[in-house]
Design a protein around this motif. Sequence first.
Motif, PDB file in Angstrom:
ATOM      1  N   ARG A  31     -12.475  21.572  32.799  1.00 36.28           N
ATOM      2  CA  ARG A  31     -11.106  21.052  32.686  1.00 36.28           C
ATOM      3  C   ARG A  31     -10.089  22.136  33.028  1.00 36.28           C
ATOM      4  O   ARG A  31      -9.105  21.878  33.725  1.00 36.28           O
ATOM      5  N   ALA A  32     -10.310  23.346  32.560  1.00 33.59           N
ATOM      6  CA  ALA A  32      -9.389  24.440  32.858  1.00 33.59           C
ATOM      7  C   ALA A  32      -9.441  24.811  34.334  1.00 33.59           C
ATOM      8  O   ALA A  32      -8.402  25.030  34.971  1.00 33.59           O
ATOM      9  N   ALA A  33     -10.644  24.893  34.902  1.00 38.73           N
ATOM     10  CA  ALA A  33     -10.785  25.266  36.307  1.00 38.73           C
ATOM     11  C   ALA A  33     -10.194  24.209  37.228  1.00 38.73           C
ATOM     12  O   ALA A  33      -9.549  24.533  38.237  1.00 38.73           O
ATOM     13  N   ASP A  34     -10.391  22.945  36.891  1.00 35.19           N
ATOM     14  CA  ASP A  34      -9.859  21.859  37.711  1.00 35.19           C
ATOM     15  C   ASP A  34      -8.340  21.924  37.772  1.00 35.19           C
ATOM     16  O   ASP A  34      -7.742  21.831  38.850  1.00 35.19           O
ATOM     17  N   LEU A  35      -7.680  22.090  36.636  1.00 37.54           N
ATOM     18  CA  LEU A  35      -6.225  22.148  36.615  1.00 37.54           C
ATOM     19  C   LEU A  35      -5.713  23.363  37.375  1.00 37.54           C
ATOM     20  O   LEU A  35      -4.739  23.267  38.140  1.00 37.54           O
ATOM     21  N   ALA A  36      -6.370  24.512  37.210  1.00 39.36           N
ATOM     22  CA  ALA A  36      -5.946  25.722  37.921  1.00 39.36           C
ATOM     23  C   ALA A  36      -6.075  25.543  39.427  1.00 39.36           C
ATOM     24  O   ALA A  36      -5.179  25.930  40.196  1.00 39.36           O
ATOM     25  N   ASP A  37      -7.183  24.947  39.879  1.00 37.61           N
ATOM     26  CA  ASP A  37      -7.391  24.729  41.308  1.00 37.61           C
ATOM     27  C   ASP A  37      -6.335  23.793  41.880  1.00 37.61           C
ATOM     28  O   ASP A  37      -5.797  24.025  42.979  1.00 37.61           O
ATOM     29  N   ILE A  38      -6.035  22.720  41.164  1.00 34.86           N
ATOM     30  CA  ILE A  38      -5.064  21.736  41.659  1.00 34.86           C
ATOM     31  C   ILE A  38      -3.674  22.349  41.741  1.00 34.86           C
ATOM     32  O   ILE A  38      -2.946  22.154  42.728  1.00 34.86           O
ATOM     33  N   ARG A  39      -3.296  23.105  40.724  1.00 34.21           N
ATOM     34  CA  ARG A  39      -1.971  23.726  40.752  1.00 34.21           C
ATOM     35  C   ARG A  39      -1.834  24.695  41.919  1.00 34.21           C
ATOM     36  O   ARG A  39      -0.797  24.750  42.587  1.00 34.21           O
TER      37      ARG A  39
END
Length: 324
Positions: A31-39
């Motif tokens: 969840r943390a990696a997904d949000l960081a990648d999208i941002r």
Amino acid sequence: MPLHPQAEALRARRASTGAPPLYTLTLAEARAADLADIRAAAGTPEPVAAVEEHRFPGPGGDLTLRLYRPEPPTLEQRSTELPALLYLFGGGWTLGSPDTSDAICRRLTNAVGCVTASVGYRLAPEHPFPAALQDCRAALLHLVERAGEFGIDPGRLAVGGESAGGNLSAALTLLLRAEGGPALRHQLLVYPNTDHAADTPSLREHDDPLLFNRRSVAWYWGHYLADRADAASPYASPLRAATLAGLPPATVLTAEYDPLRDEGEQYAEALRAAGVPVELRRYEGMPHGFFAMTATLDAAAEAQAYAAGRLREALWEAGREVPR
């Protein structure tokens, strides 16, 4: 065509960092990696006139509803009630939040001239099917019930989303049809999951661990469906609906290098066969997830502009002035 050079550069950067596939991580890490990648891929979000956070009672507890407002109307004789888009974030029903789709919601708000709503629906596996769909339905009904307070025209509503958000959008139109409304003007489905049992060439072919692949698809479905019998429900697998007749006009976007490509295109063809107006557009050389990557992929900005144009046409028709 080959993977687009911009997408190939993205893939190469992932390879150089050694970032593991999300499906190999714990839920918290993914969840943390997904949000960081999208941002990072979305870049600096566009400003909008206002962003509001509301809480409302959902079927499993209070939910967050984020509203994005465009600049105030400037054209003469334009209604003060704006159309509204309920935009459902992606993330395989397992990852994501309104923050995931923040940049997309801002762009669509400005480009369409609508109020865009994003709901923090419950995630699997903590809350498996049909929790997310129930929350999305509750959010739409809340928009309608408080339309006057929110400055929304309840007769000009649309729903949309990417990936799992596209699945939820398609499922929501089926659910609303069964319940007799509220009526929707349009559905925007961006590389949606449409069939748990899909066994398509695109699903079999795409197994690159540096891109969203068939193992990603299986990982997400495995979290979403606590009971495998639910896979046959059209509210989980919209392509399995007995009929798609009477659903809102649709825009379906797919990506060439996406395991979900074929089932998205099959759904578009099934809608068309049922008499639903559909525009289908495939983005060649693009991977799954490209729609959010406006800072990285030119095709993302093109696809968002196309989607906004389709929504503008649907939401500002019937004699109402289209914002410029």
